[in-house]
Write an enzyme that holds these catalytic residues in place. Structure first.
Site, short mmCIF file in Angstrom:
data_model
loop_
_atom_site.label_atom_id
_atom_site.label_comp_id
_atom_site.label_asym_id
_atom_site.label_seq_id
_atom_site.Cartn_x
_atom_site.Cartn_y
_atom_site.Cartn_z
N ASN A 42 -1.05 -10.52 8.87
CA ASN A 42 -2.03 -9.48 9.10
C ASN A 42 -3.37 -9.88 8.49
O ASN A 42 -3.46 -10.14 7.29
CB ASN A 42 -1.59 -8.18 8.44
CG ASN A 42 -2.61 -7.08 8.65
OD1 ASN A 42 -2.72 -6.55 9.75
ND2 ASN A 42 -3.39 -6.77 7.62
N GLU A 43 -4.41 -9.93 9.32
CA GLU A 43 -5.78 -10.13 8.85
C GLU A 43 -5.92 -11.33 7.91
O GLU A 43 -6.32 -11.18 6.75
CB GLU A 43 -6.33 -8.86 8.19
CG GLU A 43 -6.32 -7.66 9.11
CD GLU A 43 -7.07 -6.46 8.53
OE1 GLU A 43 -7.52 -6.53 7.37
OE2 GLU A 43 -7.20 -5.46 9.25
N ASP B 138 1.80 0.35 -8.08
CA ASP B 138 3.11 0.46 -8.74
C ASP B 138 3.96 1.57 -8.13
O ASP B 138 5.18 1.43 -8.01
CB ASP B 138 2.95 0.74 -10.24
CG ASP B 138 2.47 -0.48 -11.02
OD1 ASP B 138 2.21 -1.52 -10.38
OD2 ASP B 138 2.32 -0.38 -12.25
N HIS C 222 1.60 -9.11 4.86
CA HIS C 222 0.41 -8.26 4.76
C HIS C 222 -0.14 -8.40 3.33
O HIS C 222 -0.07 -7.49 2.52
CB HIS C 222 0.75 -6.82 5.11
CG HIS C 222 -0.43 -5.96 5.47
ND1 HIS C 222 -0.54 -5.29 6.66
CD2 HIS C 222 -1.56 -5.67 4.78
CE1 HIS C 222 -1.68 -4.62 6.69
NE2 HIS C 222 -2.32 -4.83 5.55
N GLN D 171 0.80 -1.22 0.00
CA GLN D 171 0.00 0.00 0.00
C GLN D 171 0.83 1.28 0.00
O GLN D 171 0.29 2.35 -0.26
CB GLN D 171 -0.96 0.00 1.20
CG GLN D 171 -2.02 -1.07 1.07
CD GLN D 171 -2.89 -1.16 2.30
OE1 GLN D 171 -2.53 -1.81 3.28
NE2 GLN D 171 -4.03 -0.50 2.28
N HIS E 121 -2.56 -5.45 -12.26
CA HIS E 121 -2.13 -5.22 -13.64
C HIS E 121 -3.11 -5.85 -14.62
O HIS E 121 -3.28 -5.37 -15.73
CB HIS E 121 -0.71 -5.77 -13.87
CG HIS E 121 0.34 -4.95 -13.18
ND1 HIS E 121 1.56 -5.46 -12.81
CD2 HIS E 121 0.36 -3.65 -12.80
CE1 HIS E 121 2.27 -4.50 -12.22
NE2 HIS E 121 1.56 -3.40 -12.21
N GLU F 130 -4.57 -2.11 14.63
CA GLU F 130 -5.13 -1.15 13.66
C GLU F 130 -6.48 -0.66 14.17
O GLU F 130 -7.31 -1.47 14.59
CB GLU F 130 -5.37 -1.77 12.27
CG GLU F 130 -4.13 -2.02 11.47
CD GLU F 130 -4.41 -2.61 10.08
OE1 GLU F 130 -5.52 -2.39 9.53
OE2 GLU F 130 -3.53 -3.29 9.56
#
Ligand SMILES: *[C@@H]1O[C@H](CO)[C@@H](O)[C@H](O)[C@H]1NC(C)=O
Ligand SMILES: *[C@@H]1O[C@H](CO)[C@@H](O)[C@H](O)[C@H]1NC(C)=O
Ligand SMILES: *[C@@H]1O[C@H](CO)[C@@H](O)[C@H](O)[C@H]1NC(C)=O
Length: 464
Positions: free
Chosen positions: A187-188, A73, A143, A41, A61, A400
């Site tokens: 993560n999650e 990107d 993640h 991210q 993509h 979070e």
């Protein structure tokens, strides 16, 4: 100018909370505040300096119809601008920065045989810059950004990924563990498994609900446990760090005081959070009994020869149980839950296995950009208490919490959200005696939001 916004923030906080329960209360001295991000991210530089392709590079993509036609990107360009990020962190005054390593930057094929020195240097430089500014690195290994070659052999439903993740984890501990004292493996995982391999909305986009999503979870839970044991046996005595797992859930509030609605809300929590938490944090280990029972029964009715929920052997239950040093909790939303008749037998799915009705109170605020983020500040306190009681009083870190909003600099809705949610975390500590040690705002930067990209285009995702 900076000073103006600082006072604006403080004054609006105080005005808003004049009558509030928690304005005169203080967080304990050793309580930690941080902010979080994730590699895909923010980093950008998706193919620079030897980074390999990961499943989000590939997926976005290829422009799936579910996504915004944007990609990571470039993102926040943190690969090049990480020193500016560290200055922002310093300016905020946080105790720690939670970020994730990009597996395919460090190991361009995902396999451990070829280490990319440029990536090692990047993360070492970032960690050194943080430490020079007295900011602790809190590092997540995974993640959501699986190296594409590991997806090409089946991705997380393939149990061989336990060993590939373990290789990557061992390498990360060896490379960075002298400086990193707080590790999070995944993560999650519910987002990875249910959205990636169940609903098929997130990368890699496989819709195998109630089958692939359960296989994915099974591999991830075992991979976490293996990484934990590697840390324990090979690194802990030298490095003295801590390692855990990060699970997300909204708070699920019973739709009424009836026993049926309370049972339904508890079941929804077990299917959402317990699915991942029970094997690791519960003193008995294993998947929640309610999941094992319901999925076994429904699988039989559907004509399967055994339950779609894979089984842990008794040895595996023991191996996985207790593999944590604290409990990482991500939460931002709340839903009401009502009991309903079991969904009819048809196509297998996680939602049908759960069989509840979720809805919201129309008087609650919602995020102006993601209406699935429903705002009810006392919900975080209730969730923290439920986690404390259900898992035998673990140390909890809110890894979070936050809300997306369009407030720009006049960020009144977000100031309200953060002050009220932090206030409720404080009440959980002071009034309910729950052991919460840290609070992390998502996120440091206005970052790339997966299917939604950089502008807020709302896609009606199911089941949030
Ligand atoms: C939830 O259940 C309560 C109590 O039975 C009922 O009043 C309410 O209308 C239900 N709401 C929904 C959305 O099913
Ligand atoms: C900031 O937002 C609030 C609430 O939306 C509004 O009442 C106020 O006028 C705004 N202030 C400025 C300076 O734009
Ligand atoms: C909704 O949010 C505003 C701040 O943006 C707050 O003043 C108000 O009390 C909130 N309403 C509810 C029902 O929580």
């Amino acid at each position: 100018m900076k000073l103006f916004w600082y006072y604006y923030l403080v004054i609006s906080f105080l005005l808003r909370n004049t009558n509030s329960e928690f304005t005169t209360k203080r967080f304990p001295k050793n309580f930690l505040f941080g902010v979080a991000t994730s590699a895909y991210q923010i980093e950008g530089a998706w193919n620079e300096d030897g980074k390999g392709e990961n499943i989000w590079d590939r997926y976005l993509h290829e422009k799936p119809s579910t996504a915004s036609f944007q990609n990571g990107d470039i993102a926040c360009d943190s690969y090049h601008k990480y020193l500016e990020d560290v200055q922002l962190l310093k300016y905020l005054g946080v105790n720690y920065y939670r970020f994730s390593l990009s597996w395919s930057r460090i190991l361009s094929t995902g396999y451990v045989n070829k280490v990319n020195q440029a990536a090692v240097d990047y993360y070492k430089n970032l960690i050194n810059a943080l430490k020079e500014n007295k900011i602790e690195p809190f590092v997540t290994l995974y993640h959501w950004d699986l190296p594409q070659p590991l997806q090409d052999i089946g991705g997380w439903p393939n149990p061989l990924l336990v060993d590939h993740f373990a290789d990557y984890a061992r390498l990360a501990f060896a490379l960075f563990g002298d400086d990193v004292k707080n590790w999070m493996t995944f993560n999650e995982p519910k987002q990875t498994c249910q959205y990636g391999y169940g609903y098929g909305l997130f990368s890699p986009g496989y819709a195998s609900d109630g089958i692939g999503s359960y296989l994915c979870a099974h591999t991830i839970i075992k991979a976490h446990a293996k990484a934990y044991h590697i840390y324990d046996k090979e690194f802990r005595s030298q490095q003295n760090g801590r390692i855990s797992f990060v699970i997300d859930t909204p708070w699920y509030e019973p739709g009424s005081d009836s026993d049926q609605d309370k049972e339904a809300a508890e079941r929804k929590l077990q299917f959402s959070f317990g699915w991942y938490a029970n094997p690791i944090y519960h003193p008995d280990g294993n998947y929640p009994q309610v999941m094992r029972d319901r999925i076994a029964v429904r699988s039989k009715q559907e004509g399967f020869s055994k339950s779609r929920l894979p089984e842990f052997t008794p040895d595996e239950v023991e191996y996985i149980k207790g593999t944590y040093d604290f409990l990482g909790l991500n939460t931002c939303s709340v839903h009401l839950v009502n009991w309903t008749e079991d969904y009819p037998i048809g196509n297998p799915s996680w939602d049908a296995d759960t069989s509840v009705i979720t809805f919201v109170d129309p008087t609650w605020n919602v995020s102006s950009v993601i209406p699935d983020v429903v705002i009810e500040p006392s919900s975080i306190r209730k969730l923290i208490n439920w986690v404390d009681q259900t898992y035998n009083h673990p140390e909890i870190i809110i890894t979070e919490n936050g809300v997306p909003d369009e407030g720009d600099l006049n960020d009144t809705a977000r100031i309200y959200y953060l002050s009220e949610y932090m206030g409720n975390v404080l009440l959980a500590i002071l009034e309910d005696n729950v052991n919460v040690m840290g609070y992390t705002i998502w996120s440091l930067l206005d970052n790339f939001e997966w299917l939604m990209g950089y502008q807020y285009v709302y896609f009606n995702l199911i089941g949030m």
